[in-house]
Design a protein around this motif. Structure first.
Motif, PDB file in Angstrom:
ATOM      1  N   ASP A 172      74.755  51.404  72.253  1.00  0.00           N
ATOM      2  CA  ASP A 172      75.241  50.151  71.704  1.00  0.00           C
ATOM      3  C   ASP A 172      74.523  49.009  72.436  1.00  0.00           C
ATOM      4  N   CYS A 220      78.604  55.380  72.123  1.00  0.00           N
ATOM      5  CA  CYS A 220      79.713  55.606  71.198  1.00  0.00           C
ATOM      6  C   CYS A 220      80.932  54.708  71.437  1.00  0.00           C
ATOM      7  N   ALA A 276      83.413  51.777  66.318  1.00  0.00           N
ATOM      8  CA  ALA A 276      82.523  51.332  65.249  1.00  0.00           C
ATOM      9  C   ALA A 276      82.962  49.965  64.738  1.00  0.00           C
ATOM     10  N   PHE A 283      76.446  48.315  61.428  1.00  0.00           N
ATOM     11  CA  PHE A 283      76.307  49.410  62.388  1.00  0.00           C
ATOM     12  C   PHE A 283      75.077  49.143  63.254  1.00  0.00           C
ATOM     13  N   ASP A 319      78.088  54.664  65.441  1.00  0.00           N
ATOM     14  CA  ASP A 319      78.867  53.895  64.465  1.00  0.00           C
ATOM     15  C   ASP A 319      79.023  54.661  63.148  1.00  0.00           C
ATOM     16  N   TYR A 359      82.125  58.236  59.111  1.00  0.00           N
ATOM     17  CA  TYR A 359      81.865  57.414  57.930  1.00  0.00           C
ATOM     18  C   TYR A 359      82.011  58.293  56.700  1.00  0.00           C
TER      19      TYR A 359
END
Length: 168
Positions: free
Chosen positions: A70, A76, A79, A87, A92, A96
């Protein structure tokens, strides 16, 4: 010399023979048409499977092109909300899922109704990538479900090659 007059024999088919030939031809035509309709009914299946593979590869490439970390430097984090265009790292994409195929900005893609996508991101298991440590790589699994209700899965790995110092 007495001879009998030559009378030619009549040759041809009888009504019974003609009916039998028509019945046999009818059975053959029904068999051919059944096979033909089965083939025509499944002629689009390879196209649907190819489309599912292309979609899965597209989502996988999108996820793997994101940075490992990030921008805050963590692996991690939670998100971000909103569309995929928000993202900013591989994680992220974890959990999904969408019941339709969309662009990163959330716009639906016409012509792809009936397809759905789900993505899972997790740390690799020991030995998955040889000697790469489990904290230095992520496994990304993309599942596409087609209108035929068949699921196509592709898996890719994102390693932490951009950290300083390098992940070892």
């Amino acid at each position: 010399m007495c001879s009998r007059p030559f009378i030619p024999r009549q040759q041809g088919t009888t009504l019974v023979e003609l009916v039998m030939a028509i019945a046999i031809a009818g059975v053959l035509v029904v068999g051919l048409m059944t096979a033909y309709s089965s083939i025509v009914g499944r002629s689009s299946d390879p196209m649907v499977r190819t489309q599912a593979i292309s979609l899965a590869e597209s989502y996988l490439e999108e996820a793997l092109l994101k940075p490992y970390l990030d921008p805050s430097g963590t692996v991690c984090p939670a998100a971000p909300s909103g569309n995929r265009e928000n993202f900013n790292n591989v994680c992220d994409y974890h959990n999904y899922s969408s019941s339709s195929i969309t662009l990163p900005n959330g716009a639906s893609v016409s012509g792809l109704s009936g397809y759905s996508v789900s993505i899972s991101v997790q740390s690799i298991d020991a030995g998955d990538l040889g000697t790469v440590p489990t904290n230095c790589a992520l496994s990304v699994v993309v599942n596409i479900t087609s209108p035929l209700n068949e699921t196509t899965s592709v898996t890719g790995y994102r390693t932490d090659y951009e950290s300083t110092p390098a992940c070892i």
